[in-house]
Design a protein around this motif. Sequence first.
Motif, PDB file in Angstrom:
ATOM      1  N   LYS A 267      10.816 -55.246  42.157  1.00  0.00           N
ATOM      2  CA  LYS A 267       9.879 -54.379  41.443  1.00  0.00           C
ATOM      3  C   LYS A 267       9.089 -55.162  40.397  1.00  0.00           C
ATOM      4  CE  LYS A 267      13.131 -51.315  40.522  1.00  0.00           C
ATOM      5  NZ  LYS A 267      13.797 -50.083  40.005  1.00  0.00           N
ATOM      6  N   ARG A 268       9.753 -56.120  39.754  1.00  0.00           N
ATOM      7  CA  ARG A 268       9.086 -56.891  38.701  1.00  0.00           C
ATOM      8  C   ARG A 268       7.952 -57.748  39.253  1.00  0.00           C
ATOM      9  NH1 ARG A 268      12.131 -61.287  34.721  1.00  0.00           N
ATOM     10  NH2 ARG A 268      10.241 -62.015  33.623  1.00  0.00           N
ATOM     11  N   ARG A 270       6.561 -57.524  42.559  1.00  0.00           N
ATOM     12  CA  ARG A 270       6.018 -57.070  43.843  1.00  0.00           C
ATOM     13  C   ARG A 270       4.507 -57.288  43.946  1.00  0.00           C
ATOM     14  NH1 ARG A 270       7.129 -50.996  44.962  1.00  0.00           N
ATOM     15  NH2 ARG A 270       8.830 -51.131  43.448  1.00  0.00           N
ATOM     16  N   GLU A 271       3.801 -57.260  42.827  1.00  0.00           N
ATOM     17  CA  GLU A 271       2.354 -57.449  42.867  1.00  0.00           C
ATOM     18  C   GLU A 271       1.983 -58.922  43.000  1.00  0.00           C
ATOM     19  OE1 GLU A 271       0.313 -54.996  43.175  1.00  0.00           O
ATOM     20  OE2 GLU A 271       1.913 -53.499  42.919  1.00  0.00           O
ATOM     21  N   SER A 272       2.676 -59.786  42.273  1.00  0.00           N
ATOM     22  CA  SER A 272       2.335 -61.214  42.280  1.00  0.00           C
ATOM     23  C   SER A 272       3.020 -61.982  43.407  1.00  0.00           C
ATOM     24  CB  SER A 272       2.707 -61.851  40.935  1.00  0.00           C
ATOM     25  OG  SER A 272       4.097 -61.705  40.668  1.00  0.00           O
ATOM     26  N   ARG A 273       4.133 -61.445  43.918  1.00  0.00           N
ATOM     27  CA  ARG A 273       4.869 -62.115  44.988  1.00  0.00           C
ATOM     28  C   ARG A 273       5.176 -61.093  46.089  1.00  0.00           C
ATOM     29  NH1 ARG A 273       9.448 -64.942  41.077  1.00  0.00           N
ATOM     30  NH2 ARG A 273       7.979 -65.877  39.565  1.00  0.00           N
ATOM     31  N   PRO A 274       4.178 -60.656  46.801  1.00  0.00           N
ATOM     32  CA  PRO A 274       4.388 -59.585  47.792  1.00  0.00           C
ATOM     33  C   PRO A 274       5.293 -60.028  48.940  1.00  0.00           C
ATOM     34  CG  PRO A 274       2.189 -60.516  48.003  1.00  0.00           C
ATOM     35  CD  PRO A 274       2.773 -61.107  46.751  1.00  0.00           C
ATOM     36  N   THR A 278       8.221 -52.220  52.586  1.00  0.00           N
ATOM     37  CA  THR A 278       7.640 -51.009  52.028  1.00  0.00           C
ATOM     38  C   THR A 278       8.662 -50.201  51.241  1.00  0.00           C
ATOM     39  OG1 THR A 278       8.105 -49.793  54.074  1.00  0.00           O
ATOM     40  CG2 THR A 278       5.929 -50.829  53.871  1.00  0.00           C
TER      41      THR A 278
END
Length: 359
Positions: A267-268, A270-274, A278
């Motif tokens: 969660k921390r 997920r945006e920078s390390r996709p 899902t």
Amino acid sequence: MTTTQDAPAGVLDISGEVLISADSHVMEEPDFWHSKLPDNLKGDVPEFPPRPKTGTEMDDQRPGGYDPKERISEMETDGVSAEVLYPTLGLRLFSLESPEAQEACFRIYNDWLMEYCSIAPKRLVGIPCISTYDIDKAVAELHRTHEGGLYGALVWQVPYPEPELQFTSAHYDKLWAAMQELDVPAHLHILTGFDYSAHTNFGDRRGNHLLAHRGSVNLKLQSVTNSLFDLIFTGVFERFPKLKVVVVESEIGWIPFVLQQWDYYFKRFRESRPMPMTMLPSEYFYRNCYATFFNDYVGGQLLSWWGQDNCMWSTDYPHPNSPWPNSRRVLAENLGHLSAETIHKLVNTNVRKLYPIEG
């Protein structure tokens, strides 16, 4: 199908419960493979030492390990109705570096296991050993053994150290697809593959006490944690949502902490390390994974609030640390703090969700 034993005073009475062991073992003769392999492959397969003398610490010579009729009798003595069966010596053959030798050894073992389980096919669920160097051959052996009455596949827990054979690659996708289609689980058992067990023989581990304890705990958990991470975080369960994986004989007390940490970092970042996921890592575990336990006090305490639908009790029979013939007493003493409903899941219904076992 079940036998009853009186519960000791002061613990939960489970005398009427139908017990199923999700992890038990057969015992191969030390010359099992060398007596059957062609001469050109014998040099690629280790020779196993003679069995320990009866009564020694490592003695596991219960006759049911080799004779299925004796096994049924010993199960009745222990009050166990059905068992899921894994190899003993064969676990070490997952570290063979010769694909041809490994495939031949596993075929020999699987043929023998089919015959062994045919004595009571709804009480003895045999898990075939599947070599995955060549994935097309692995799929063929999966189908062959399934048609022969075995169930699912035991694959190496730690793959051969080549990038294309890691669980992070697409190498296994044909096998995962076949298992999903057949609705059978994959199994990751300790001592299978290229980790500490591949480079240290049993004699050395018993002689080097430091290595023995480090291997028994630290390296064992490192192996299974890394493999489970690779399966979840590379999207295996995203691509194959009905695939089931069973973590065998690594106990369970470590799992909720690891899942918590994986969820936190996923969660921390997920945006920078996709990642190709899902859902949260823990959600894949709860949907797709199971784990066995038999000697885990910490895990037993956690089962009052965690893992009731994903964990499965086992006896590890006929190995020396098995509670046979006192499984019911030991089970009641260790899990007597749990509700009868939870115990029923752990010793019965969770196993039935995966395997074709009669009531």
